[in-house]
Design a protein around this motif. Structure first.
Motif, PDB file in Angstrom:
ATOM      1  N   PRO A   1       8.381  -2.027   4.639  1.00 62.07           N
ATOM      2  CA  PRO A   1       8.920  -0.735   4.189  1.00 62.07           C
ATOM      3  C   PRO A   1       9.148   0.193   5.390  1.00 62.07           C
ATOM      4  N   ALA A   2      10.352   0.776   5.462  1.00 66.94           N
ATOM      5  CA  ALA A   2      10.723   1.534   6.671  1.00 66.94           C
ATOM      6  C   ALA A   2       9.819   2.742   6.896  1.00 66.94           C
ATOM      7  N   ALA A   3       9.425   3.428   5.815  1.00 63.91           N
ATOM      8  CA  ALA A   3       8.601   4.639   5.999  1.00 63.91           C
ATOM      9  C   ALA A   3       7.249   4.271   6.617  1.00 63.91           C
ATOM     10  N   GLY A   4       6.666   3.199   6.120  1.00 62.49           N
ATOM     11  CA  GLY A   4       5.370   2.778   6.661  1.00 62.49           C
ATOM     12  C   GLY A   4       5.491   2.269   8.082  1.00 62.49           C
ATOM     13  N   ALA A   5       6.607   1.582   8.375  1.00 57.79           N
ATOM     14  CA  ALA A   5       6.807   1.078   9.739  1.00 57.79           C
ATOM     15  C   ALA A   5       6.988   2.250  10.708  1.00 57.79           C
ATOM     16  N   ARG A   6       7.743   3.261  10.271  1.00 59.99           N
ATOM     17  CA  ARG A   6       7.900   4.467  11.117  1.00 59.99           C
ATOM     18  C   ARG A   6       6.548   5.133  11.336  1.00 59.99           C
ATOM     19  N   GLY A   7       5.796   5.230  10.258  1.00 60.32           N
ATOM     20  CA  GLY A   7       4.459   5.827  10.367  1.00 60.32           C
ATOM     21  C   GLY A   7       3.581   5.053  11.329  1.00 60.32           C
ATOM     22  N   ALA A   8       3.675   3.741  11.281  1.00 57.51           N
ATOM     23  CA  ALA A   8       2.850   2.916  12.176  1.00 57.51           C
ATOM     24  C   ALA A   8       3.226   3.156  13.629  1.00 57.51           C
TER      25      ALA A   8
ATOM     26  N   ASP B   1      -7.081   6.741  12.936  1.00 59.93           N
ATOM     27  CA  ASP B   1      -8.243   7.241  12.195  1.00 59.93           C
ATOM     28  C   ASP B   1      -8.012   7.116  10.689  1.00 59.93           C
ATOM     29  N   ALA B   2      -6.786   7.432  10.243  1.00 56.59           N
ATOM     30  CA  ALA B   2      -6.488   7.334   8.808  1.00 56.59           C
ATOM     31  C   ALA B   2      -6.553   5.878   8.342  1.00 56.59           C
ATOM     32  N   TYR B   3      -6.006   4.963   9.152  1.00 56.64           N
ATOM     33  CA  TYR B   3      -6.115   3.545   8.789  1.00 56.64           C
ATOM     34  C   TYR B   3      -7.595   3.152   8.667  1.00 56.64           C
ATOM     35  N   ALA B   4      -8.408   3.626   9.614  1.00 62.21           N
ATOM     36  CA  ALA B   4      -9.835   3.278   9.604  1.00 62.21           C
ATOM     37  C   ALA B   4     -10.519   3.843   8.354  1.00 62.21           C
ATOM     38  N   ASP B   5     -10.164   5.070   8.008  1.00 59.18           N
ATOM     39  CA  ASP B   5     -10.786   5.682   6.825  1.00 59.18           C
ATOM     40  C   ASP B   5     -10.355   4.956   5.552  1.00 59.18           C
ATOM     41  N   ASP B   6      -9.096   4.521   5.489  1.00 58.55           N
ATOM     42  CA  ASP B   6      -8.640   3.741   4.326  1.00 58.55           C
ATOM     43  C   ASP B   6      -9.451   2.446   4.216  1.00 58.55           C
TER      44      ASP B   6
ATOM     45  N   SER C   1       0.838  -1.211   0.000  1.00 59.50           N
ATOM     46  CA  SER C   1       0.000   0.000   0.000  1.00 59.50           C
ATOM     47  C   SER C   1       0.866   1.251   0.000  1.00 59.50           C
ATOM     48  N   GLN C   2       0.337   2.270  -0.632  1.00 57.58           N
ATOM     49  CA  GLN C   2       1.102   3.512  -0.813  1.00 57.58           C
ATOM     50  C   GLN C   2       1.417   4.163   0.528  1.00 57.58           C
ATOM     51  N   ALA C   3       2.632   4.650   0.637  1.00 62.19           N
ATOM     52  CA  ALA C   3       3.046   5.353   1.853  1.00 62.19           C
ATOM     53  C   ALA C   3       2.552   6.798   1.802  1.00 62.19           C
ATOM     54  N   GLY C   4       2.636   7.469   2.938  1.00 61.07           N
ATOM     55  CA  GLY C   4       2.264   8.884   2.998  1.00 61.07           C
ATOM     56  C   GLY C   4       1.287   9.121   4.125  1.00 61.07           C
ATOM     57  N   GLY C   5       1.590  10.148   4.918  1.00 57.93           N
ATOM     58  CA  GLY C   5       0.761  10.428   6.077  1.00 57.93           C
ATOM     59  C   GLY C   5      -0.548  11.086   5.718  1.00 57.93           C
ATOM     60  N   PRO C   6      -1.352  11.407   6.691  1.00 61.31           N
ATOM     61  CA  PRO C   6      -1.047  11.216   8.103  1.00 61.31           C
ATOM     62  C   PRO C   6      -1.093   9.742   8.502  1.00 61.31           C
ATOM     63  N   TYR C   7      -0.248   9.400   9.465  1.00 61.89           N
ATOM     64  CA  TYR C   7      -0.282   8.049  10.015  1.00 61.89           C
ATOM     65  C   TYR C   7      -0.985   8.115  11.370  1.00 61.89           C
ATOM     66  N   THR C   8      -2.229   7.725  11.354  1.00 61.00           N
ATOM     67  CA  THR C   8      -3.025   7.691  12.588  1.00 61.00           C
ATOM     68  C   THR C   8      -3.964   6.496  12.489  1.00 61.00           C
TER      69      THR C   8
ATOM     70  N   ALA D   1      -6.793  -0.104  15.145  1.00 65.02           N
ATOM     71  CA  ALA D   1      -7.470   0.514  13.994  1.00 65.02           C
ATOM     72  C   ALA D   1      -8.944   0.095  13.946  1.00 65.02           C
ATOM     73  N   ALA D   2      -9.231  -1.148  14.332  1.00 62.91           N
ATOM     74  CA  ALA D   2     -10.628  -1.612  14.328  1.00 62.91           C
ATOM     75  C   ALA D   2     -11.466  -0.799  15.322  1.00 62.91           C
ATOM     76  N   LEU D   3     -10.881  -0.473  16.468  1.00 66.93           N
ATOM     77  CA  LEU D   3     -11.621   0.332  17.452  1.00 66.93           C
ATOM     78  C   LEU D   3     -11.845   1.750  16.918  1.00 66.93           C
ATOM     79  N   ALA D   4     -10.863   2.284  16.184  1.00 70.74           N
ATOM     80  CA  ALA D   4     -11.054   3.599  15.553  1.00 70.74           C
ATOM     81  C   ALA D   4     -12.142   3.516  14.482  1.00 70.74           C
ATOM     82  N   LEU D   5     -12.165   2.403  13.767  1.00 79.08           N
ATOM     83  CA  LEU D   5     -13.183   2.236  12.713  1.00 79.08           C
ATOM     84  C   LEU D   5     -14.576   2.223  13.344  1.00 79.08           C
ATOM     85  N   TRP D   6     -14.687   1.527  14.475  1.00 87.04           N
ATOM     86  CA  TRP D   6     -15.980   1.526  15.173  1.00 87.04           C
ATOM     87  C   TRP D   6     -16.375   2.945  15.610  1.00 87.04           C
ATOM     88  N   ARG D   7     -15.415   3.700  16.154  1.00 89.74           N
ATOM     89  CA  ARG D   7     -15.722   5.060  16.620  1.00 89.74           C
ATOM     90  C   ARG D   7     -16.170   5.953  15.463  1.00 89.74           C
ATOM     91  N   ARG D   8     -15.504   5.818  14.310  1.00 86.90           N
ATOM     92  CA  ARG D   8     -15.741   6.759  13.210  1.00 86.90           C
ATOM     93  C   ARG D   8     -16.848   6.320  12.259  1.00 86.90           C
TER      94      ARG D   8
END
Ligand code: MLT
Length: 262
Positions: A176-183, A67-72, A58-65, A96-103
């Motif tokens: 991928p290091a960028a995604g791992a850092r973001g996580a 909420d963003a994972y849930a929206d994806d 999956s494409q890298a790029g923030g924001p890494y939160t 992320a599943a708990l964020a998905l439930w909230r949002r």
């Protein structure tokens, strides 16, 4: 497969027909974590495993939160024409599943919270994550793979399944290091989800391996005691990635959960 969703490329695998079951992996995994589930449950459900942003393909790029994972994830459900899904999250995927439930509660048919916790990081965990960000930045995912591996697998798996140990290490080292850092940043910033637990009104299964040292059984019980009507199952002889350590046991309990929805 690749979807254009939420303004980015999201990689996913899907298998089967029927009610949607969406799988969210942990840190720093990719969607292949769920191969045993897609192979087994794809006979009776539309199983979908996605790579969280910046991980796997999956494409890298923030924001890494979270909420963003849930929206994806919801954007992927839109892309696939699924109004709602059983959301299965392992560890970070559970956050992320708990964020998905909230949002997006209307998109959640039921929840399966695996090897995860509701609480936010304590000071020691925050310090450990910040140190991991430093090591990732200088040495890439290889530099953190052995530490992650130590917590990932239960003692039974480490003693008896060398091929699985090697396979999980390869997954961790090739993130991928960028995604791992973001996580790591997303986990550092995540809120305490304890207040969310009492708001959950969909059927919920809480799963944990009895040899999990990262999110031990007490974390699972904490969630189970606060989620109305939830079911708790402990998988014996399994650690943090219990879905690949004891796939038959995991799939059996998940299958029961899905059958009870119909
Ligand atoms: C995971 O498996 O996703 C991580 O161990 C979760 C965490 O570090 O909190």
């Amino acid at each position: 497969m690749i979807a254009e969703a939420n303004g980015r490329r999201i990689a996913y695998d899907e298998r089967g027909d029927g009610r949607a079951v969406l799988f969210l992996h942990g840190f720093p995994h990719d969607r292949t974590l769920w191969t045993p589930q897609l192979q087994s449950l794809g006979m009776r459900a539309h199983t979908i495993a996605m790579d969280l942003r910046g991980l796997g393909e999956s494409q890298a790029g923030g924001p890494y939160t979270m909420d963003a994972y849930a929206d994806d994830a919801v954007a992927l459900l839109d892309h696939l024409g699924e109004p709602h899904a059983t959301v299965v999250g392992l560890s970070m995927g559970g956050y992320a599943a708990l964020a998905l439930w909230r949002r997006h509660p209307a998109r959640v048919r039921s929840l399966v919270l695996t090897s995860t916790r509701a609480t936010a990081d304590d000071d020691a965990t925050r310090a450990r994550r910040e140190e991991m960000i430093r090591r990732l930045t200088s040495g890439g995912s290889e530099a953190i793979a052995d530490d992650q591996l130590a917590g990932s697998l239960g003692r039974t798996t480490r003693r008896t399944r060398p091929e699985l140990v090697r396979g999980v290490r390869t997954m961790l080292a090739s993130a991928p290091a960028a995604g791992a850092r973001g996580a790591l940043e997303a986990m550092l910033a995540r809120p305490d989800s304890t207040p969310t637990l009492a708001t959950i009104t969909v059927p919920t299964l809480v799963l944990v391996g009895d040899e999990d040292v990262v999110t031990p059984e007490r974390d699972a019980r904490y969630m189970h005691e606060r989620i109305p009507g939830s079911r708790l199952e402990v998988i014996c002889n399994a650690g943090h990635v219990c879905n690949i350590e004891r796939p038959a046991a995991f799939n059996h309990v998940l299958g029961e959960h899905l059958a009870a929805l119909s």
